[in-house]
Design an enzyme around this catalytic site. Structure first.
Site, mmCIF file in Angstrom:
data_model
loop_
_atom_site.group_PDB
_atom_site.id
_atom_site.type_symbol
_atom_site.label_atom_id
_atom_site.label_comp_id
_atom_site.label_asym_id
_atom_site.label_seq_id
_atom_site.Cartn_x
_atom_site.Cartn_y
_atom_site.Cartn_z
ATOM 1 N N GLU A 1 -127.443 -70.120 45.049
ATOM 2 C CA GLU A 1 -127.906 -68.734 45.133
ATOM 3 C C GLU A 1 -126.783 -67.826 45.635
ATOM 4 O OE1 GLU A 1 -130.770 -66.049 47.969
ATOM 5 O OE2 GLU A 1 -131.084 -68.213 47.931
ATOM 6 N N ASP B 1 -125.347 -64.905 43.258
ATOM 7 C CA ASP B 1 -125.429 -63.519 43.710
ATOM 8 C C ASP B 1 -124.090 -62.815 43.507
ATOM 9 O OD1 ASP B 1 -126.644 -61.257 45.312
ATOM 10 O OD2 ASP B 1 -124.995 -61.801 46.648
ATOM 11 N N ASP C 1 -134.727 -65.620 44.166
ATOM 12 C CA ASP C 1 -133.646 -66.464 44.682
ATOM 13 C C ASP C 1 -133.263 -67.533 43.652
ATOM 14 O OD1 ASP C 1 -133.733 -64.999 47.009
ATOM 15 O OD2 ASP C 1 -134.855 -66.503 48.142
ATOM 16 N N GLU D 1 -130.972 -66.170 40.891
ATOM 17 C CA GLU D 1 -129.559 -66.112 41.287
ATOM 18 C C GLU D 1 -128.945 -67.508 41.309
ATOM 19 O OE1 GLU D 1 -129.423 -62.072 44.001
ATOM 20 O OE2 GLU D 1 -129.763 -63.986 45.004
#
Length: 244
Positions: A52, A56, A124, A127
């Site tokens: 994640e 991101d 989440d 990502e």
């Protein structure tokens, strides 16, 4: 791990993502929540938080690059546009559209958690999936994935003004159209103190313009304002049609 489980994730990758993973464990990890690892410590060692973190960063880079190359706007405006594209609600919605929810590995407790927590988990995971694609397939494939599921939303975000702070935008529209300032009123409160749900109405000139619910008054006011903005923009659209 059971080969049948790996095959299930590979089928998803083939059908929904358009390619097979070289290392399908990356996709499985991307869809594994921390709570699942805590419940299956003997069989599962890794959850999706590191992926994640990586995803991101890739998402922010691809989005920033897209906005820079396609729009000649100041930094502040492009930052607001980027925030609207990559906020939890937006990427969680993309996760629902992508359809990986049945493959997300959660603890029994998290499976029955609140809708707000569930939406955050789906975002989440999105990502983390980006991170997995980046590691397995490279930057260009990750970029194509982000373009297909996130960047396509830019036209709608610009059209409906959802990149702007809804309360500030509503105030601007209300003052311009009605010469009045919006006011907010709590219409309902329910639930225990640690998990309250507020329903708030926003009024302009004594008329209700929108309602919103949330776990805080601020969240509910923001949603009510967003509904109010939609109403004003709808009126503006009708006005343009009449002029034609």
């Amino acid at each position: 791990m059971d080969p049948n489980i790996k095959a299930q994730y590979q089928d998803f990758a083939r059908e929904k993502l358009g390619f097979e993973f070289n290392n399908i464990d990356l996709l499985i990890t991307a869809l594994t929540h921390r709570s699942y690892v805590n419940e299956h410590k003997k069989s599962t060692k890794e959850h999706n938080e590191r992926l994640e973190f990586l995803g991101d960063a890739v998402l922010e880079l691809v989005t920033s690059d897209f906005l820079y190359r396609n729009y000649n706007e100041p930094e502040g405006i492009m930052t607001a546009w980027r925030s609207a594209l990559v906020r939890t609600e937006s990427i969680g919605e993309s996760g629902e559209e992508l359809g990986y929810e049945p493959l997300v590995r959660l603890s029994k407790g998290e499976k029955h958690g609140s809708s707000r927590a569930h939406a955050s988990i789906l975002a989440d995971c999105f990502e983390a999936v980006i991170g997995a694609i980046y590691l397995d397939q490279g930057y260009d494939v990750a970029k194509d994935f982000i373009s297909k599921w996130i960047l396509v939303k830019i036209d709608k975000i610009l059209e409906d003004g959802s990149w702007r702070d809804p309360k500030s935008y509503l105030q601007e529209l209300a003052q311009h159209n009605d010469g009045a300032t919006p006011s907010y009123k709590v219409l309902n409160e329910e639930g225990p103190d640690h998990d309250k749900i507020f329903t708030i109405g926003v009024y302009v000139g004594g008329q209700i313009k929108g309602q919103g619910t949330g776990h805080s008054k601020q969240e509910a006011e923001g949603k009510a304002a967003a509904e109010g903005v939609k109403g004003y923009l709808k009126m503006r659209g009708k006005g343009k049609k009449k002029q034609k």
